[in-house]
Scaffold this active site. Sequence first.
Site, mmCIF file in Angstrom:
data_model
loop_
_atom_site.group_PDB
_atom_site.id
_atom_site.type_symbol
_atom_site.label_atom_id
_atom_site.label_comp_id
_atom_site.label_asym_id
_atom_site.label_seq_id
_atom_site.Cartn_x
_atom_site.Cartn_y
_atom_site.Cartn_z
ATOM 1 N N LYS A 70 0.805 -1.225 0.000
ATOM 2 C CA LYS A 70 0.000 0.000 0.000
ATOM 3 C C LYS A 70 0.843 1.282 0.000
ATOM 4 O O LYS A 70 0.404 2.300 -0.517
ATOM 5 C CB LYS A 70 -0.950 0.018 1.203
ATOM 6 C CG LYS A 70 -2.144 -0.907 1.046
ATOM 7 C CD LYS A 70 -3.119 -0.700 2.184
ATOM 8 C CE LYS A 70 -4.413 -1.434 1.909
ATOM 9 N NZ LYS A 70 -5.487 -1.023 2.824
ATOM 10 N N ASP A 106 -10.612 3.528 1.073
ATOM 11 C CA ASP A 106 -10.965 3.153 2.451
ATOM 12 C C ASP A 106 -11.609 4.317 3.199
ATOM 13 O O ASP A 106 -12.465 4.116 4.067
ATOM 14 C CB ASP A 106 -9.713 2.720 3.232
ATOM 15 C CG ASP A 106 -9.292 1.301 2.900
ATOM 16 O OD1 ASP A 106 -10.149 0.502 2.490
ATOM 17 O OD2 ASP A 106 -8.090 1.000 3.035
#
Length: 294
Positions: A70, A106
């Site tokens: 990520k 997210d």
Amino acid sequence: MIKGTTKLLGVIGDPIRHSLSPVMHNAAIAHLGVDYVYLPFPVKAQDLKLVLDGFAAIGLVGFNVTIPHKQAIFPFLTEVSELAQAVGAVNTVWRTEQGWAGTNTDVDGFLAPLRQLDQESWQQKCAVILGTGGAARAVVAGCAALGLGQVHVVGRNLEKLTAFQHSWQHSWQHSSGFVIPQVHPWETLPDWVAQADLLVNTTPVGMAPDLEQSPVEPTVMQNFKPGAIAYDLIYTPNPTQFLKLAQAQGSTTINGLEMLVQQGAQALEIWLNQPAPVEIMTHALRSWGVGSRE
Ligand code: NAP
């Protein structure tokens, strides 16, 4: 049906075998009747560039990114959204004419259930976030987007707390009127629980095999305000012990299933440029046991 024309989507990570993304995305693809397939790709850290070049060569349309890539993926992207820069993590990537572009879904996934609540003024409210890991970063950015007046992060590791606070002190957040989160050691948790209007668990405490554990002790939860919101990012079990304690206080509770679905739905919308079937995705995960009682 997979044909010669079928376009590729997927998720990269290491390990990847526990990813739930193929379940919800392929259910959505089947429901929409579009000519795509979504695959899990196990990718070692040292192979990231090789894999991205390979994806470009075969015309892969887009992919999700999970641990440990990520942050590592940033240097390979030609475009990164402000939001992903602020969070310091990319979870969704797509191909443009210039190269790979990335963002973080997210944050909006976290915000989706909160935006459905009838709250008059988030500016007057106090958020308390438990944990300083990757998910906590998306939650802090979400609290900033809501305009929460106070954001407190409680963690068990002093070094990580300090690093977490420092990581937010760059220009993007200041220019957006961002309130830098204050950080506090775990021993002070009882004080913060009593003040919280929004209490978010981003620790894994309460997941299997520790189903009876709560990050906040029952006696401390007794001081949680009845009108406040308890939000657990854990999606299974549902409810967690933490949410059960909050329910006993008469509080509003939110579990992690909607965040999981909504971050996926937003990614799919980026790749397909059409609305994602959120209910179908939720149903697919539930059939897989996600959001069950244990
Ligand atoms: P992470 O990066 O490993 O962070 C976990 C955090 O919890 C760390 O700050 C860790 O502290 C803390 N922690 C762990 N055990 C603790 C304990 N016993 N007491 C106090 N603090 C503790 O993990 P993550 O990626 O942020 O994920 C965290 C949770 O969120 C997981 O349960 C994950 O499934 C869930 N999640 C849900 C979604 C969703 O879509 N619903 C999305 C992302 C994550 P140390 O650093 O000191 O270990």
